[in-house]
Design an enzyme around this catalytic site. Sequence first.
Site, PDB file in Angstrom:
ATOM      1  N   ARG A 161      46.324  31.884  30.650  1.00  0.00           N
ATOM      2  CA  ARG A 161      47.527  32.437  31.276  1.00  0.00           C
ATOM      3  C   ARG A 161      48.813  31.440  30.896  1.00  0.00           C
ATOM      4  O   ARG A 161      49.782  31.148  31.719  1.00  0.00           O
ATOM      5  CB  ARG A 161      47.441  31.937  33.060  1.00  0.00           C
ATOM      6  CG  ARG A 161      46.192  32.879  33.594  1.00  0.00           C
ATOM      7  CD  ARG A 161      46.262  34.257  33.267  1.00  0.00           C
ATOM      8  NE  ARG A 161      45.456  35.075  34.322  1.00  0.00           N
ATOM      9  CZ  ARG A 161      44.408  35.503  33.957  1.00  0.00           C
ATOM     10  NH1 ARG A 161      44.023  35.335  32.592  1.00  0.00           N
ATOM     11  NH2 ARG A 161      43.620  36.128  34.695  1.00  0.00           N
ATOM     12  N   SER A 233      45.604  37.462  41.352  1.00  0.00           N
ATOM     13  CA  SER A 233      45.216  36.070  41.295  1.00  0.00           C
ATOM     14  C   SER A 233      46.554  35.447  41.822  1.00  0.00           C
ATOM     15  O   SER A 233      47.558  35.315  40.904  1.00  0.00           O
ATOM     16  CB  SER A 233      44.372  35.470  40.260  1.00  0.00           C
ATOM     17  OG  SER A 233      43.683  36.221  39.931  1.00  0.00           O
ATOM     18  N   GLU A 329      49.423  30.778  39.999  1.00  0.00           N
ATOM     19  CA  GLU A 329      49.616  31.383  38.774  1.00  0.00           C
ATOM     20  C   GLU A 329      50.730  32.299  38.847  1.00  0.00           C
ATOM     21  O   GLU A 329      51.292  32.471  37.749  1.00  0.00           O
ATOM     22  CB  GLU A 329      48.206  32.363  38.783  1.00  0.00           C
ATOM     23  CG  GLU A 329      47.960  33.185  37.213  1.00  0.00           C
ATOM     24  CD  GLU A 329      47.571  34.596  37.256  1.00  0.00           C
ATOM     25  OE1 GLU A 329      47.388  35.036  36.202  1.00  0.00           O
ATOM     26  OE2 GLU A 329      47.448  35.096  38.290  1.00  0.00           O
TER      27      GLU A 329
HETATM   28  N1  EPU Z   1      34.612  33.641  44.371  1.00  0.00           N
HETATM   29  C1  EPU Z   1      34.249  33.262  45.697  1.00  0.00           C
HETATM   30  N2  EPU Z   1      34.975  33.583  46.780  1.00  0.00           N
HETATM   31  C2  EPU Z   1      36.054  34.556  46.628  1.00  0.00           C
HETATM   32  C3  EPU Z   1      36.500  34.844  45.038  1.00  0.00           C
HETATM   33  C4  EPU Z   1      35.558  34.361  44.183  1.00  0.00           C
HETATM   34  O1  EPU Z   1      33.407  32.572  45.943  1.00  0.00           O
HETATM   35  O2  EPU Z   1      36.759  34.666  47.507  1.00  0.00           O
HETATM   36  C5  EPU Z   1      33.755  33.382  43.157  1.00  0.00           C
HETATM   37  C6  EPU Z   1      32.501  34.411  42.917  1.00  0.00           C
HETATM   38  O3  EPU Z   1      31.308  33.571  42.976  1.00  0.00           O
HETATM   39  C7  EPU Z   1      32.846  34.846  41.874  1.00  0.00           C
HETATM   40  C8  EPU Z   1      33.500  33.867  40.933  1.00  0.00           C
HETATM   41  O4  EPU Z   1      34.325  33.114  42.044  1.00  0.00           O
HETATM   42  O5  EPU Z   1      31.791  35.428  40.929  1.00  0.00           O
HETATM   43  C9  EPU Z   1      34.724  34.578  40.216  1.00  0.00           C
HETATM   44  O6  EPU Z   1      35.455  35.357  40.901  1.00  0.00           O
HETATM   45  P1  EPU Z   1      35.999  36.924  39.977  1.00  0.00           P
HETATM   46  O7  EPU Z   1      35.129  37.411  39.210  1.00  0.00           O
HETATM   47  O8  EPU Z   1      36.652  37.827  40.959  1.00  0.00           O
HETATM   48  O9  EPU Z   1      37.262  36.150  39.196  1.00  0.00           O
HETATM   49  P2  EPU Z   1      38.329  35.309  39.186  1.00  0.00           P
HETATM   50  O10 EPU Z   1      37.919  33.846  38.724  1.00  0.00           O
HETATM   51  O11 EPU Z   1      38.522  35.097  40.712  1.00  0.00           O
HETATM   52  C10 EPU Z   1      39.619  35.611  37.291  1.00  0.00           C
HETATM   53  C11 EPU Z   1      41.178  36.079  37.037  1.00  0.00           C
HETATM   54  C12 EPU Z   1      41.289  37.461  37.412  1.00  0.00           C
HETATM   55  C13 EPU Z   1      40.228  38.485  36.496  1.00  0.00           C
HETATM   56  C14 EPU Z   1      39.057  37.848  36.912  1.00  0.00           C
HETATM   57  C15 EPU Z   1      37.895  38.768  36.034  1.00  0.00           C
HETATM   58  C16 EPU Z   1      42.584  33.851  37.044  1.00  0.00           C
HETATM   59  C17 EPU Z   1      43.383  33.234  38.024  1.00  0.00           C
HETATM   60  N3  EPU Z   1      42.072  35.255  37.783  1.00  0.00           N
HETATM   61  O12 EPU Z   1      39.501  35.822  38.673  1.00  0.00           O
HETATM   62  O13 EPU Z   1      42.635  37.834  36.972  1.00  0.00           O
HETATM   63  O14 EPU Z   1      40.529  39.945  36.781  1.00  0.00           O
HETATM   64  O15 EPU Z   1      38.805  36.599  36.683  1.00  0.00           O
HETATM   65  O16 EPU Z   1      37.994  38.289  34.649  1.00  0.00           O
HETATM   66  O17 EPU Z   1      41.908  33.647  36.183  1.00  0.00           O
HETATM   67  C18 EPU Z   1      44.825  37.875  37.774  1.00  0.00           C
HETATM   68  O18 EPU Z   1      45.151  37.043  37.006  1.00  0.00           O
HETATM   69  O19 EPU Z   1      45.845  38.396  38.555  1.00  0.00           O
HETATM   70  C19 EPU Z   1      43.503  38.224  37.756  1.00  0.00           C
HETATM   71  C20 EPU Z   1      43.358  39.141  38.892  1.00  0.00           C
END
Ligand code: EPU
Length: 333
Positions: A161, A233, A329
């Site tokens: 990012r 995010s 972010e």
């Molecule tokens: N999780 C929880 N609770 C929540 C949310 C997430 O426990 O409320 C845990 C879950 O175990 C899940 C893990 O966190 O498996 C990861 O969650 P997710 O796959 O939704 O991905 P993220 O790390 O929350 C990041 C990016 C997203 C992107 C996804 C998929 C960042 C800040 N965000 O989210 O990007 O779509 O991975 O690759 O790196 C964005 O930047 O706006 C965005 C949506």
Amino acid sequence: MIKKNFSLQYYNTFGLNVKADFFYEFNDVSDLISLDYDFKNGKFFILGGGSNLLFTRDFNGLVIKSINDKINIVSEDNNFIYLKVGAGFVWDNFVEYCVNNNYGGVENLSLIPGTVGASAVQNIGAYGVEAKDIISKVYVYDLENNRAEVLSNKDCLFDYRYSVFKKSKNNRLLITDIEYKLTKNNHKYNINYGAVKDKLLNKKINLTNIRDVIINIRESKLPDVNRLGNAGSFFKNPIVDKKKFLELLQKFPSLVYYKLSNERYKLAAGWLIEQAGFKGFSLGRAGVYSKQSLVLINKGGAEPNEIIKLSDKIIETIFKKFSIKIEPEVIFV
Ligand code: EPU
């Protein structure tokens, strides 16, 4: 033409009703050369799709936005195609165009809101792919020195990012076009991300099916910006060293993390926020999305301050509980 006292409500996906003193949309460099604005002394802000920012108040300066949505084929051979795309092209329309033409590399970035220009600024990423993996050149116009420049992928200093465009001294660099390098065959599919892998079981692996699966996952987790104001995010996933990681893992065995290297671990901020009890939480007209705690939402008519208060409260609580300072972010303007 420069517009005055312009409402940005439909130009930021949080839907915040803030105003800009001046607003200018441009197509190409000739529109910038003829633009009469003192960029050395006047305040300005370059806007993409407004999907990754939080306007904290009215903007007392010029907001400038590309409406260039042209795609040109720069060159191609049997294996690769190079496309030069206008900064104002809606990102997901570009992904759709690529998938329809069987150009590979962007399919995992389906349904990300925003524009082509912003893909480089933020180095957008999802499901194992980042914009840096396909960007070959970035065309910019230096607003202070009235000069067009071209940056290579290396020049952009891409990271999670992050890019060179995030350095404050570089806010004068306006992205006009981006060149992407995409595959025409032998696509390198990126389907290791758990949910993507699961949903592709029994399906043919091709660009269309990957795009469909990713749209499906995103729609199930992330609120539609047309229905519920948000900026994806809101926080970055924090990166910690091994010592901190082991300390946390001992205290919180269900910690969700991703190992970057032996020394660096990325933690799921969504998990931290959920564990701190914020999933579905509201403060005034701002809230934490019930299906993904990393997303803050405008529940209707929220003022910038309400989102900021909620963000501050989350940061403070996470710090108290885990001794980690999570960072937004989204860009605060
Ligand atoms: N999780 C929880 N609770 C929540 C949310 C997430 O426990 O409320 C845990 C879950 O175990 C899940 C893990 O966190 O498996 C990861 O969650 P997710 O796959 O939704 O991905 P993220 O790390 O929350 C990041 C990016 C997203 C992107 C996804 C998929 C960042 C800040 N965000 O989210 O990007 O779509 O991975 O690759 O790196 C964005 O930047 O706006 C965005 C949506």
